[in-house]
Design a protein around this motif. Sequence first.
Motif, mmCIF file in Angstrom:
data_model
loop_
_atom_site.group_PDB
_atom_site.id
_atom_site.type_symbol
_atom_site.label_atom_id
_atom_site.label_comp_id
_atom_site.label_asym_id
_atom_site.label_seq_id
_atom_site.Cartn_x
_atom_site.Cartn_y
_atom_site.Cartn_z
ATOM 1 N N MET A 157 0.843 -1.186 0.000
ATOM 2 C CA MET A 157 0.000 0.000 0.000
ATOM 3 C C MET A 157 0.885 1.244 0.000
ATOM 4 N N LEU A 158 0.587 2.156 -0.942
ATOM 5 C CA LEU A 158 1.206 3.477 -0.955
ATOM 6 C C LEU A 158 0.241 4.407 -0.247
ATOM 7 N N VAL A 159 0.643 4.975 0.889
ATOM 8 C CA VAL A 159 -0.280 5.707 1.762
ATOM 9 C C VAL A 159 0.194 7.136 1.986
ATOM 10 N N ASP A 160 -0.659 8.073 1.619
ATOM 11 C CA ASP A 160 -0.400 9.480 1.942
ATOM 12 C C ASP A 160 -0.556 9.665 3.445
ATOM 13 N N ILE A 161 0.371 10.362 4.054
ATOM 14 C CA ILE A 161 0.347 10.472 5.512
ATOM 15 C C ILE A 161 -0.749 11.402 6.013
ATOM 16 N N CYS A 162 -1.200 12.344 5.155
ATOM 17 C CA CYS A 162 -2.270 13.267 5.545
ATOM 18 C C CYS A 162 -3.457 13.102 4.608
ATOM 19 N N PRO B 82 -8.089 12.922 4.641
ATOM 20 C CA PRO B 82 -9.296 13.195 5.433
ATOM 21 C C PRO B 82 -9.909 11.928 6.022
ATOM 22 N N PHE B 83 -10.774 12.137 7.047
ATOM 23 C CA PHE B 83 -11.540 11.087 7.730
ATOM 24 C C PHE B 83 -10.651 10.181 8.591
ATOM 25 N N VAL B 84 -9.779 9.431 7.947
ATOM 26 C CA VAL B 84 -8.809 8.604 8.680
ATOM 27 C C VAL B 84 -7.440 8.954 8.133
ATOM 28 N N ASN B 85 -6.596 9.578 8.981
ATOM 29 C CA ASN B 85 -5.286 9.979 8.449
ATOM 30 C C ASN B 85 -4.367 8.777 8.289
ATOM 31 N N GLY B 86 -3.228 9.010 7.645
ATOM 32 C CA GLY B 86 -2.318 7.925 7.311
ATOM 33 C C GLY B 86 -1.842 7.128 8.502
ATOM 34 N N LEU B 87 -1.523 7.813 9.611
ATOM 35 C CA LEU B 87 -1.026 7.113 10.800
ATOM 36 C C LEU B 87 -2.094 6.213 11.411
ATOM 37 N N CYS C 48 1.314 -7.094 4.864
ATOM 38 C CA CYS C 48 1.220 -6.015 3.874
ATOM 39 C C CYS C 48 2.362 -5.020 4.079
ATOM 40 N N ILE C 49 3.060 -4.680 2.991
ATOM 41 C CA ILE C 49 4.141 -3.701 3.047
ATOM 42 C C ILE C 49 3.552 -2.304 2.837
ATOM 43 N N ILE C 50 3.807 -1.426 3.804
ATOM 44 C CA ILE C 50 3.244 -0.070 3.753
ATOM 45 C C ILE C 50 4.367 0.927 3.476
ATOM 46 N N ILE C 51 4.178 1.700 2.439
ATOM 47 C CA ILE C 51 5.142 2.744 2.063
ATOM 48 C C ILE C 51 4.451 4.091 2.191
ATOM 49 N N ILE C 52 5.031 4.960 3.021
ATOM 50 C CA ILE C 52 4.452 6.285 3.278
ATOM 51 C C ILE C 52 4.863 7.274 2.181
ATOM 52 N N ILE C 53 3.894 8.093 1.758
ATOM 53 C CA ILE C 53 4.172 9.209 0.840
ATOM 54 C C ILE C 53 3.934 10.499 1.632
ATOM 55 N N ILE D 116 8.514 7.816 0.960
ATOM 56 C CA ILE D 116 8.920 8.542 -0.250
ATOM 57 C C ILE D 116 8.449 9.984 -0.095
ATOM 58 N N LEU D 117 9.364 10.914 -0.397
ATOM 59 C CA LEU D 117 9.014 12.329 -0.277
ATOM 60 C C LEU D 117 8.333 12.849 -1.550
ATOM 61 N N LYS D 118 7.370 13.748 -1.360
ATOM 62 C CA LYS D 118 6.750 14.460 -2.487
ATOM 63 C C LYS D 118 7.636 15.644 -2.863
ATOM 64 N N PRO D 119 7.670 16.053 -4.119
ATOM 65 C CA PRO D 119 7.078 15.343 -5.265
ATOM 66 C C PRO D 119 7.803 14.016 -5.505
ATOM 67 N N VAL D 120 7.034 13.038 -5.890
ATOM 68 C CA VAL D 120 7.574 11.679 -6.012
ATOM 69 C C VAL D 120 8.499 11.585 -7.210
ATOM 70 N N ASN D 121 9.713 11.157 -6.966
ATOM 71 C CA ASN D 121 10.685 10.926 -8.026
ATOM 72 C C ASN D 121 10.510 9.494 -8.541
#
Length: 402
Positions: A52-57, A59-64, A77-82, A103-108
């Motif tokens: 899962m590629l998960v944005d950390i911020c 709505p409703f349920v945040n990434g954390l 499940c392998i979780i990768i934070i964006i 992975i930091l935005k903007p995504v390279n």
Amino acid sequence: MYKLIIADDEARIRRGLRNSMNWNELNIEIIGEAEDGEIALNLAKEKMPNIMLVDICMPFVNGLDLIKQLKDITENCIIIIITGFDEFEYIHEALKLKVFDYILKPVNRDNLKETILKAVNELNKIEEKKNYLEWANRHLDDNLSALKASFLSKWLNGNLQHEDVVKELSFFNIKLGKNIGMIAIKVIERLNLDVYSNGWDKELINFAIINIAGDLLGDPESIVSFVDEDNNIIIITNIENIEEWLKIGSEIGDKVNSYIHYTVSIEQKKILNDILGVKNAYKDIIHDISKKRNYKPVVNLAVKYIDRNYFLNHLSLDSVSENLNLSPSYLSKLLKQETGLSFIDYLTSVRIKRAIDIMSDPTVKIYQIAELVGYNNQHYFCKAFKKITGFSPKEYRGGNNN
């Protein structure tokens, strides 16, 4: 293929991630996208993704919060934070939740591919481990009986250290307490001359007898069964009530005779010093049952009758001989020839053995023990006990012999 879900509240980022590379070449299929944490959670429950590629911020349920709940849903499940630079303070908490990477935005594109390749490599390792464990378990199941038989043979013959016995019992999920007993069962071939003529081989007979005994003894996790090299069935089990346990032998014999029509010789022994005393108990019980296998059929029937009725205070040579349709003098002569003991001496030895077993329960008083093994006179019981053991019942119970 591995399944991937993209969770980000920005459509352009989701689109960019989806179009950033040829996912099929990486053996990955994008099975869903989510614009908020709640949708992502429901999607994960339904699809069970591998990555899962998960944005950390979101709505409703945040990434954390999403990550915390995902841990309970998809264990591997392998979780990768964006995340963006301005959200970097969340990374520390995310890493504490054991996310795979971030992975930091903007995504390279190159950074993304490198991270995804690491994830795929990790999933491959998990898959290999899973396949190996499945293979090992299949082979373990195939060889479990042999492994267990090997362990029990070494244990009964005293070839294992105490700590090794404890480990093996745990491995085989055998739960024995401190109050345990041993039962030995032997098919009396002299009383079953057609013992294998009905198509039943030794293994099948033993299997049937062990099942019958197991049904009577109860909890399978507290029962150890083993067939030794001399085809003796050995059962070790917890004892909850010594009086009830002593009756089990007769019940097993009756059921075996009723269900599969074989006559068996059965010996029981309370094991002293819990699992440390197994070697000595096995040696003693095999000695007792081996003697009986060579008795003449009529003597086997006589001792079998005595062994199961020893607690009757009116049991006598006359009552046993009448049950077997023999004259008392002839039975007395046969018993002496075969066992080396007179009728009364054999009966006394059986009663005192059983008394010693019952004596291990400190709540049973001496006069009660006397009654339970067939004596209606405590004084006479104490006299017989001392003649056999060299101690009075009180001395035996209070000394180092109990």
